[in-house]
Motif scaffolding. Structure first.
Motif, PDB file in Angstrom:
ATOM      1  N   LEU A 190      15.464   0.340  -5.280  1.00 18.61           N
ATOM      2  CA  LEU A 190      14.903  -1.016  -5.205  1.00 18.61           C
ATOM      3  C   LEU A 190      15.624  -1.888  -4.174  1.00 18.61           C
ATOM      4  O   LEU A 190      14.992  -2.486  -3.291  1.00 18.61           O
ATOM      5  CB  LEU A 190      14.960  -1.671  -6.585  1.00 18.61           C
ATOM      6  N   ILE A 191      16.960  -1.976  -4.252  1.00 12.86           N
ATOM      7  CA  ILE A 191      17.690  -2.853  -3.336  1.00 12.86           C
ATOM      8  C   ILE A 191      17.669  -2.314  -1.906  1.00 12.86           C
ATOM      9  O   ILE A 191      17.414  -3.081  -0.960  1.00 12.86           O
ATOM     10  CB  ILE A 191      19.130  -3.077  -3.833  1.00 12.86           C
ATOM     11  N   PRO A 192      17.920  -1.004  -1.666  1.00 11.98           N
ATOM     12  CA  PRO A 192      17.812  -0.514  -0.280  1.00 11.98           C
ATOM     13  C   PRO A 192      16.439  -0.749   0.342  1.00 11.98           C
ATOM     14  O   PRO A 192      16.345  -1.120   1.519  1.00 11.98           O
ATOM     15  CB  PRO A 192      18.110   0.988  -0.424  1.00 11.98           C
ATOM     16  N   SER A 193      15.370  -0.564  -0.427  1.00 16.89           N
ATOM     17  CA  SER A 193      14.037  -0.801   0.126  1.00 16.89           C
ATOM     18  C   SER A 193      13.807  -2.282   0.389  1.00 16.89           C
ATOM     19  O   SER A 193      13.150  -2.665   1.364  1.00 16.89           O
ATOM     20  CB  SER A 193      12.965  -0.260  -0.825  1.00 16.89           C
ATOM     21  N   THR A 194      14.384  -3.141  -0.469  1.00 12.24           N
ATOM     22  CA  THR A 194      14.284  -4.579  -0.240  1.00 12.24           C
ATOM     23  C   THR A 194      15.011  -4.975   1.044  1.00 12.24           C
ATOM     24  O   THR A 194      14.504  -5.778   1.844  1.00 12.24           O
ATOM     25  CB  THR A 194      14.865  -5.355  -1.432  1.00 12.24           C
ATOM     26  N   LEU A 195      16.189  -4.417   1.265  1.00 16.51           N
ATOM     27  CA  LEU A 195      16.921  -4.672   2.508  1.00 16.51           C
ATOM     28  C   LEU A 195      16.124  -4.180   3.713  1.00 16.51           C
ATOM     29  O   LEU A 195      16.122  -4.826   4.777  1.00 16.51           O
ATOM     30  CB  LEU A 195      18.290  -3.991   2.466  1.00 16.51           C
TER      31      LEU A 195
ATOM     32  N   MET B 168       0.815  -1.205   0.000  1.00 22.23           N
ATOM     33  CA  MET B 168       0.000   0.000   0.000  1.00 22.23           C
ATOM     34  C   MET B 168       0.850   1.257   0.000  1.00 22.23           C
ATOM     35  O   MET B 168       0.478   2.276  -0.570  1.00 22.23           O
ATOM     36  CB  MET B 168      -0.922  -0.004   1.225  1.00 22.23           C
ATOM     37  N   GLY B 169       2.026   1.170   0.645  1.00 23.47           N
ATOM     38  CA  GLY B 169       2.908   2.327   0.674  1.00 23.47           C
ATOM     39  C   GLY B 169       3.411   2.725  -0.695  1.00 23.47           C
ATOM     40  O   GLY B 169       3.727   3.889  -0.938  1.00 23.47           O
ATOM     41  N   MET B 170       3.487   1.748  -1.611  1.00 21.11           N
ATOM     42  CA  MET B 170       3.868   2.080  -2.986  1.00 21.11           C
ATOM     43  C   MET B 170       2.870   3.045  -3.620  1.00 21.11           C
ATOM     44  O   MET B 170       3.223   3.853  -4.478  1.00 21.11           O
ATOM     45  CB  MET B 170       3.920   0.813  -3.838  1.00 21.11           C
TER      46      MET B 170
ATOM     47  N   GLY C 199       7.178   2.222   3.037  1.00 21.74           N
ATOM     48  CA  GLY C 199       6.468   2.327   1.772  1.00 21.74           C
ATOM     49  C   GLY C 199       6.830   3.558   0.973  1.00 21.74           C
ATOM     50  O   GLY C 199       6.754   3.561  -0.263  1.00 21.74           O
ATOM     51  N   GLN C 200       7.262   4.625   1.668  1.00 21.34           N
ATOM     52  CA  GLN C 200       7.650   5.849   0.957  1.00 21.34           C
ATOM     53  C   GLN C 200       8.919   5.643   0.135  1.00 21.34           C
ATOM     54  O   GLN C 200       9.225   6.444  -0.751  1.00 21.34           O
ATOM     55  CB  GLN C 200       7.895   6.982   1.960  1.00 21.34           C
ATOM     56  N   PHE C 201       9.632   4.569   0.443  1.00 25.49           N
ATOM     57  CA  PHE C 201      10.917   4.307  -0.204  1.00 25.49           C
ATOM     58  C   PHE C 201      10.836   3.129  -1.155  1.00 25.49           C
ATOM     59  O   PHE C 201      11.827   2.719  -1.751  1.00 25.49           O
ATOM     60  CB  PHE C 201      11.955   4.029   0.904  1.00 25.49           C
ATOM     61  N   MET C 202       9.632   2.569  -1.310  1.00 25.86           N
ATOM     62  CA  MET C 202       9.467   1.302  -2.024  1.00 25.86           C
ATOM     63  C   MET C 202       9.004   1.541  -3.468  1.00 25.86           C
ATOM     64  O   MET C 202       7.922   2.078  -3.694  1.00 25.86           O
ATOM     65  CB  MET C 202       8.436   0.442  -1.287  1.00 25.86           C
ATOM     66  N   PRO C 203       9.801   1.153  -4.478  1.00 24.16           N
ATOM     67  CA  PRO C 203       9.334   1.214  -5.861  1.00 24.16           C
ATOM     68  C   PRO C 203       8.183   0.233  -6.076  1.00 24.16           C
ATOM     69  O   PRO C 203       7.994  -0.678  -5.257  1.00 24.16           O
ATOM     70  CB  PRO C 203      10.577   0.804  -6.665  1.00 24.16           C
ATOM     71  N   PRO C 204       7.389   0.366  -7.121  1.00 26.15           N
ATOM     72  CA  PRO C 204       7.645   1.247  -8.255  1.00 26.15           C
ATOM     73  C   PRO C 204       7.108   2.670  -8.119  1.00 26.15           C
ATOM     74  O   PRO C 204       7.497   3.537  -8.886  1.00 26.15           O
ATOM     75  CB  PRO C 204       6.902   0.541  -9.406  1.00 26.15           C
ATOM     76  N   VAL C 205       6.185   2.944  -7.174  1.00 25.34           N
ATOM     77  CA  VAL C 205       5.580   4.279  -7.124  1.00 25.34           C
ATOM     78  C   VAL C 205       6.284   5.173  -6.124  1.00 25.34           C
ATOM     79  O   VAL C 205       6.545   6.332  -6.387  1.00 25.34           O
ATOM     80  CB  VAL C 205       4.072   4.184  -6.803  1.00 25.34           C
TER      81      VAL C 205
END
Length: 647
Positions: free
Chosen positions: A303-308, A230-232, A273-279
């Motif tokens: 993408l990778i930092p948000s995944t971590l 949802m954060g996306m 969520g504010q840091f999560m791609p794609p949005v």
């Protein structure tokens, strides 16, 4: 922000002056939204768009929080002043753009003054008196900087120059930040709200339940997964907590999570969520425009930092749930596979987002891509109303579609107005920073520190970004912090995109950092927990996540700025390091960890996070050895405990 429509205004015929006002307001808000869409198609100049964007945001904010009684005359005066001042900007746009810098006759001073007053009152109503006080402090610094001794002093600015810069110059209501808000952020907010109005939020939660619900502590994992999804779309930690938290927090509490723990999980998950791609969030679009790069570059780098971030958070929630014996989500609360992965629900979610991402990847502009994605969303909503649940009369289905559209329009206008006011407020502060040279002064201080110790400069940058984020919403905090903090990091030899992502990441984390943690307050309002204990739990979950920005700024390979093999290796070691630090922070892995093991795991995590293959191998071997030793001790303790129990 648009006044929230009453049920009568939303559903049936409207009667009475209040309902008529609400209906008229919704029509005006819809026209304002349509103006942004037309401007995105290239039919309206940027100066006119920015002027109307700020004017509409002021008017809608004043209407959303009106004064009462005899004070309503103030609202009328401010609204009239805003209309006149914005009309002048629109009518005289060409002459203003081409005017001599010193052209500033008395009528323009008057219009600048009344528009400034209207904007400040809108900021007070939308963001609170503290934000107004902060702006006034910066303005006072601009005017009386000549009496301040030392490096922070300057020659002082006249009121005339400040008024000109605010109203007619390139640092005011038609500045670049306003253009980003009006031209990019507004469109994505409309897209996100219509996507959510079409049922995206419920679909996210259903999918999250299927993905994480059967694991121990599944309710917490559902909150993390659902809030990440949802954060996306929402791009706001507080909005994310408000939308998904009403579903996830009661579920967590029902399944044994404490009030404080359930609120902290939702707050941290919503912040990421504010840091999560794609949005991502509005700040990501600000970043792309400020750096003059495509939004795809920003999303790819994040993408990778948000995944971590979410690897560490998911593991932390799982370990906490294990330490407290929390169980999976019961089957009776799980949606069936047919419901969770209903073809129409998945199509309504995947097609618009896929179209958006596909067009951005194909190097279309973000504005053009989101227009197509928004069009696809509306068409799917219409098709759903026309063909779903044919047992209901067509009139009833049409009424449901109309209510959904009204909800999307209402929330879109309110959110665009709110973000518009936030960006306008940030622009006032950025203008003072630029006009007074404060940014250059702060840059010199940070550069001086960095010449002695780069880590110290990064820590100072982190602290300033978090402090700004405590008092401002994330887009404003990032905009101001970028103006002050990004240039010195570049002067210290750091790359531009990693520097901006570093600042943005910590501006996001301010939402869960005491003492002013907006996402924590929002979560506590739903969970019924206490702010201080909830903040403590949130920091415990998020502590490993505070190291992620230091990781990618020291090793830009994590921003996918290298060949694939190096990216995979850096991601793997980064994930291992975050995981080891999470285990050390939580202090549990199948059994409580001894303090010495926790300290050793923390050291191994730091070794894994250093971008060097030798330290990576040492950290990996140390962490594996410590975990193996811990499990051996845990089995012995379990056997000894069983024998005592049997005896």
């Amino acid at each position: 922000m648009v006044v929230q429509l009453s049920e009568s205004a939303k559903i049936g015929p409207v009667e009475g002056p209040v309902a008529r006002f609400q209906r008229a307001l919704l029509i005006c808000a819809s026209l304002w939204l349509a103006f942004h869409l037309v401007a995105a198609a290239g039919f309206i100049g940027s100066h006119t768009l920015r002027s109307v964007h700020v004017g509409g945001a002021i008017l809608l904010t004043l209407a959303a929080r009106p004064l009462t009684g005899r004070w309503r005359i103030i609202d009328a005066c401010l609204a009239a002043a805003t209309l006149i001042a914005v009309a002048y900007l629109v009518v005289e746009s060409e002459s203003i753009i081409m005017a001599n810098w010193f052209s500033h006759p008395l009528p323009e001073k008057f219009l600048a003054t009344i528009l400034f007053a209207a904007l400040m009152e809108s900021i007070r109503r939308a963001l609170g008196l503290a934000f107004v006080a902060l702006i006034c402090l910066f303005i006072a610094y601009a005017i009386w900087g000549n009496i301040i001794p030392g490096a922070l002093g300057h020659r002082g600015l006249s009121v005339d120059r400040l008024l000109f810069s605010f109203y007619l110059g390139t640092q005011g209501v038609t500045a670049m930040l306003i253009g980003i808000s009006a031209g990019v952020v507004a469109l994505f907010l409309v897209f996100g709200e219509f996507l959510n109005a079409g049922g995206a939020g419920r679909t996210f939660i259903n999918v999250a339940l299927r993905l994480g619900g059967r694991i121990h502590g599944g309710a917490g994992l559902v909150a993390v997964i659902g809030s990440a999804f949802m954060g996306m779309i929402s791009g706001s930690a507080v909005a994310n907590v408000a939308s998904t938290g009403v579903l996830t927090i009661p579920l967590m509490k029902r399944l044994g999570f404490s009030k404080n723990l359930s609120g902290s999980i939702e707050a941290v998950a919503s912040t990421g969520g504010q840091f999560m791609p794609p949005v991502m969030g509005p700040g990501a679009f600000l970043m792309a425009e400020l750096l003059g790069i495509s939004y795809l570059d920003v999303a790819s780098a994040a993408l990778i930092p948000s995944t971590l971030f979410y690897i560490g958070l998911l593991l932390g929630v799982y370990l906490l749930a294990g330490s407290q014996g929390l169980q999976p989500v019961p089957e009776n609360l799980m949606p069936s596979r047919r419901v969770a992965y209903a073809p129409w629900a998945m199509l309504s979610l995947i097609l618009p987002v896929g179209l958006l991402v596909g067009m951005v990847v194909s190097h279309y502009t973000a504005q053009y891509a989101v227009l197509w994605a928004l069009g696809a969303t509306v068409i799917l909503m219409m098709a759903n109303a026309a063909f779903s649940d044919r047992s209901k009369p067509a009139k009833q289905r049409a009424g449901a579609f109309g209510r959904t559209m009204l909800e999307g329009l209402d929330l879109s206008a309110r959110n665009i107005a709110y973000i518009g006011i936030i960006i306008a407020a940030a622009q006032l502060i950025v203008a003072v920073i630029n006009l007074t040279g404060l940014g250059a002064t702060m840059s010199q201080i940070i550069v001086t520190l960095g010449q002695e110790n780069l880590i110290l400069s990064l820590i100072v940058t982190m602290m300033v970004a978090i402090i700004l984020g405590m008092g401002m919403p994330t887009p404003a905090a990032y905009a101001v912090a970028a103006a002050v903090l990004a240039p010195p990091l570049s002067r210290l030899g750091l790359e531009t995109l990693p520097s901006h992502l570093f600042i943005y990441y910590f501006a996001c984390l301010a939402a869960i950092t005491p003492p002013v943690a907006a996402a924590i307050f929002a979560a506590c309002a739903i969970s019924g927990g206490k702010v201080i204990p909830t903040s403590g739990q949130a920091l415990r979950l998020a502590l490993p996540l505070f190291l992620v920005p230091f990781l990618f700024i020291s090793d830009p390979v994590l921003l996918m700025d290298a060949e694939l093999s190096r990216v995979i290796l850096a991601t793997t070691t980064g994930a291992a390091g975050v995981s080891a630090l999470t285990v050390a922070t939580i202090g549990f892995y199948r059994a409580p960890l001894y303090p010495a093991v926790r300290i050793g795991l923390g050291c191994s995590a730091l070794l894994l996070l250093v971008p060097d293959w030798k330290s990576d191998i040492a950290g990996l071997l140390l962490s594996l050895a410590l975990l193996a030793l811990h499990l051996k001790w845990a089995r012995r303790s379990a056997v000894a405990g069983g024998e005592e129990h049997a005896g």
